[in-house]
Design an enzyme around this catalytic site. Structure first.
Site, PDB file in Angstrom:
ATOM      1  N   SER A  65       0.803  -1.218   0.000  1.00  0.00           N
ATOM      2  CA  SER A  65       0.000   0.000   0.000  1.00  0.00           C
ATOM      3  C   SER A  65       0.845   1.281   0.000  1.00  0.00           C
ATOM      4  O   SER A  65       1.645   1.490  -0.898  1.00  0.00           O
ATOM      5  CB  SER A  65      -0.926  -0.062   1.217  1.00  0.00           C
ATOM      6  OG  SER A  65      -1.804   0.996   1.220  1.00  0.00           O
ATOM      7  N   ASP A 277      -3.543   6.062  -3.106  1.00  0.00           N
ATOM      8  CA  ASP A 277      -2.367   5.536  -2.408  1.00  0.00           C
ATOM      9  C   ASP A 277      -1.731   4.442  -3.284  1.00  0.00           C
ATOM     10  O   ASP A 277      -2.161   4.204  -4.416  1.00  0.00           O
ATOM     11  CB  ASP A 277      -2.714   5.050  -0.987  1.00  0.00           C
ATOM     12  CG  ASP A 277      -3.474   3.748  -0.985  1.00  0.00           C
ATOM     13  OD1 ASP A 277      -4.120   3.431  -2.007  1.00  0.00           O
ATOM     14  OD2 ASP A 277      -3.428   3.022   0.031  1.00  0.00           O
ATOM     15  N   ASP A 281      -6.478   1.811  -2.910  1.00  0.00           N
ATOM     16  CA  ASP A 281      -7.707   1.565  -2.139  1.00  0.00           C
ATOM     17  C   ASP A 281      -8.072   2.771  -1.274  1.00  0.00           C
ATOM     18  O   ASP A 281      -9.016   2.709  -0.493  1.00  0.00           O
ATOM     19  CB  ASP A 281      -7.620   0.269  -1.309  1.00  0.00           C
ATOM     20  CG  ASP A 281      -6.519   0.266  -0.277  1.00  0.00           C
ATOM     21  OD1 ASP A 281      -5.782   1.270  -0.169  1.00  0.00           O
ATOM     22  OD2 ASP A 281      -6.385  -0.751   0.438  1.00  0.00           O
TER      23      ASP A 281
HETATM   24 MG   LIG Z   1      -3.843   1.062   0.539  1.00  0.00          MG
END
Ligand SMILES: [Mg+2]
Ligand SMILES: CC(=O)N[C@H]1[C@@H](OP(=O)(O)O)O[C@H](CO)[C@@H](O)[C@@H]1O
Length: 545
Positions: A65, A277, A281
Site C-alpha cells: 500500500s 495511495d 484503495d
Molecule cells: Mg492502501
C-alpha cells in the site's frame, strides 16, 4: 502424504530466516521485502486451505500500500471480497512464525482445527502491485498454492480493490460482475456514463480532474480505464510511475498527513485534484483557493458528500431505508456534528481498521463507511438492493421517482462494495458533484473542519495503553485518561485521545480544537502525558514550532 511431500520440498526454496517473527496486522503482513519470501509461500498454503474450507475462491494480494517502495506485504481476501476473518489471521501468524522444521506441524494444526477435507479442490486468485519485489514474491505465493495442489489464477498487476472485486465476482457466479479487469472497467464506466447523463450541460472544465497516481498501480489502471469513460471524465494524470518513486512525496497518505499538495501536480486556483495511495484503495481530494491556500477533502468529507446525496435520492424515490455513516475516533468532530445534527443520519464509531468499519456498516440498509484517511465505501444490504430494483421496474412509479431510483441503481453499480476503492470512489464523487451541480468549493463549504493535529510518541511497550469506547478513552495506565480530560478542558471545542498504533511501534495522539494553535498545544501536552505516564523513551516530546 504426497501433497505434504511437495510442501516439504518446495518450502526449502522459501526458507524462513530463523527466529524472525512477524504478525498479521491491521492490513496483513507488512515489512521490508527481503523478509517476506517465506511468508508469501506460506500464505499461498493458507489461502489454499481457506479455499478448501470455504469451498470458494480466495484472494491473495501482494502489496504494501502506502509504505515505501522497499517494503512489501500481503493481504488475504475472503469469498465475498472482504478481508479474511479474524480467526484465520491468527492461523496466518502461526504459519508465518513456524520454524522451518515445524511448518508441516503448523499446517496440520490448522487442517485439524478447521476440520478441512484435503480432497476438496482449491482455487486462489493472485494479484500484485508495481513494487519490483512483487514479481518474485507473488511467484512464491503461486508456489505455495501449487504445492498443495490448488489452482491459481494470476491477475498480475491489479489494484487491491480490483482483486477483491474479482474474488467476489467469481464466488457469486458472475452476479456481481465478470471477473476480469475489462469486466470491472465495463461495469463501472457504464454506471458512470449513465449517471452523467443526468448532468448534460457540464463544461470541459467541469469534466477535468487532476489525478495523482502515487507512482503506483492506480496510475496504470487509470490509464487503462480512461478510454471507457469516453471523455465524460478528463483525467490529467501525474505521478504515473514513468519517472518518480512509489509513494515518494506523493499519494493519498502523504497528502493527508502533510496536509499539502503532492509533488508533480500543478493546480491552478479552484481546480480539483485527488490522490490515490500505492495500491489504490484510498483517495483524498483537494484544491487550492485564490489566495494559494491548500484545502484537503478527506474521508470525512467524502462520507458526508455521499451520504447526503444518497439520503436525498431515497427521499425522492420514496424509499424508506435506514442510512448510517460509520467513522472512527479520527473523524473530524465537525463532520460528526454535521451528520448528526444537520443531516440527521445515524453515526456510529468503531475501532480503527477497515474490517471494523466494514462489519459495522453491514448492520444497516445502507452503510457508508470511511476512515478519515480516505479508505472507505458504501454497503447496500440485499433487501435494500432488492427494493431499489423492484422500484426501477414498477410500472406505477412516477417520473420523478423513476429518475431518482435509476440514479440509485447506477450508483449501486458504480460502487465497489467489497472494499474501499480509489477509482470507484473517485467516479462516485465525480458523478455526485456533476448531478448536484456542485464545485469542489461548494463541497468543501458544507462544514468547516476543526483544526487538528496527529502526533506519535515512542514508548517502551505500547501495549500498556488499553482503550475502550471505540478507542476514545484510555483505561490504562492509571491516571492517563484523567490527565487527558483535564488538558482538554483548557481548550474550546476540544477533543483528544491516544491509542497504540496497529501498524507501527508508536502511540498515536490526536487532538482537535477551535484554532490550529490550540490543537497543536493540546496534542503536545497530551503527548507529554503519554510520555510520562506510559513509559516514554528517548527525548521528551518538544512543542510544535
Ligand atoms: Mg492502501
Ligand atoms: C490514524 C490512521 O490513519 N491509522 C491507519 C493505520 O492504522 P494504525 O493502527 O493507526 O497504525 O493503518 C491502517 C491500515 O492501513 C489504517 O486502517 C488506519 O486508518
Amino acid at each position: 502424504m504426497a501433497q505434504f511431500e511437495e510442501v516439504s520440498q518446495k518450502s526449502k526454496l522459501h526458507p524462513k530466516p530463523e527466529g524472525l517473527k512477524l504478525q498479521y496486522g491491521t492490513a496483513g503482513f507488512r515489512t521490508h521485502a527481503k523478509h517476506l519470501d517465506h511468508i508469501m509461500f506460506r500464505m499461498g498454503l493458507l489461502a489454499t486451505l481457506r479455499s478448501k474450507k470455504t469451498k470458494s475462491t480466495i484472494g491473495v494480494m501482494v502489496t504494501a500500500s502506502h509504505n515505501p517502495e522497499e517494503d512489501n506485504g500481503v493481504k488475504l481476501i475472503d469469498p465475498m471480497g472482504e478481508m479474511v476473518t479474524a480467526v484465520w489471521e491468527e492461523y496466518a501468524t502461526q504459519l508465518a512464525n513456524a520454524e522451518q522444521d515445524s511448518l508441516l506441524k503448523a499446517l496440520r494444526d490448522v487442517i485439524e482445527k478447521e476440520d478441512i477435507s484435503m480432497s476438496e479442490p482449491a482455487s486462489v486468485y493472485i494479484g500484485k502491485d508495481t513494487r519490483p519485489s512483487s514479481v518474485s514474491l507473488s511467484q512464491a505465493v503461486l508456489d505455495g498454492v501449487s504445492s498443495l495442489g490448488g489452482k491459481t489464477h494470476d491477475y498480475g498487476l491489479v489494484t487491491t480493490p480490483q482483486l477483491h472485486y474479482m474474488v467476489c465476482c467469481c464466488n457469486t457466479n458472475g452476479c456481481y460482475g465478470s471477473p476480469t479487469v475489462e469486466g470491472y472497467y465495463q461495469k463501472l464506466s457504464q454506471a458512470f456514463l449513465q449517471l452523467t447523463q443526468n448532468a448534460p450541460n457540464r463544461t470541459d472544465d467541469q469534466k477535468k480532474l487532476l489525478v495523482d497516481g502515487a507512482n503506483g498501480i492506480g496510475a496504470l489502471k487509470m490509464r487503462e480505464m480512461e478510454p471507457f469513460l469516453r471523455s465524460e471524465l478528463q483525467v490529467v494524470l501525474s505521478n504515473d510511475g514513468s519517472s518518480g518513486k512509489l509513494n515518494h512525496l506523493c499519494g493519498a497518505d502523504y497528502v493527508k498527513v502533510q496536509q499539502k499538495a503532492p509533488q508533480g501536480v500543478s493546480m491552478t486556483a479552484g481546480e480539483r485534484g485527488c490522490s490515490f495511495d500505492g495500491d489504490a484503495d484510498r483517495i483524498v481530494y483537494y484544491y487550492t483557493d485564490s489566495k494559494g491556500r491548500f484545502h484537503l477533502l478527506d474521508g470525512d468529507k467524502i462520507a458526508t458528500l455521499i451520504s447526503t446525496y444518497l439520503k436525498e435520492l431515497l427521499t425522492q424515490a420514496g424509499l424508506n431505508l435506514q442510512i448510517a455513516v460509520v467513522q472512527t475516533a479520527y473523524a473530524n468532530g465537525s463532520s460528526t456534528r454535521y451528520l448528526e445534527d444537520v443531516m440527521k443520519v445515524t453515526v456510529c464509531c468503531t475501532k480503527t481498521g477497515v474490517k471494523h468499519l466494514h462489519h459495522a456498516a453491514q448492520e444497516y440498509d445502507i452503510g457508508v463507511y470511511f476512515e478519515a484517511n480516505g479508505h472507505g465505501t458504501v454497503l447496500f444490504s440485499k433487501a435494500a438492493q432488492k427494493q431499489i430494483l423492484e422500484l426501477v421496474t414498477d410500472p406505477n412509479t412516477n417520473d420523478e421517482k423513476k429518475r431518482a431510483v435509476k440514479i440509485l441503481e447506477n450508483t449501486v453499480n458504480l460502487i465497489n462494495q467489497t472494499v474501499g476503492d480509489a477509482i470507484s470512489d473517485m467516479l462516485v464523487i465525480e458523478a455526485v458533484l456533476a448531478i448536484r451541480g456542485m464545485s469542489v468549493q461548494d463541497w468543501d463549504a458544507v462544514y468547516t473542519d476543526l483544526p487538528n493535529r496527529q502526533l506519535k510518541v515512542t514508548v517502551s511497550d505500547r501495549r500498556v495503553i488499553d482503550t475502550t469506547d471505540a478507542e476514545r478513552r484510555a483505561v490504562t495506565p492509571e491516571g492517563l485518561q484523567e490527565a487527558i480530560d483535564s488538558l482538554v478542558k483548557k481548550y474550546k471545542n476540544a477533543r483528544s485521545f491516544v491509542r497504540p498504533s496497529g501498524t507501527e511501534d508508536v502511540v498515536r495522539v490526536y487532538a482537535e480544537a477551535d484554532t490550529q494553535e490550540s490543537a497543536d498545544n493540546l496534542a503536545h501536552e497530551v503527548s507529554l502525558a503519554v510520555y510520562r505516564l506510559a513509559g516514554g523513551v528517548g527525548d521528551e516530546p518538544k512543542p510544535l514550532q
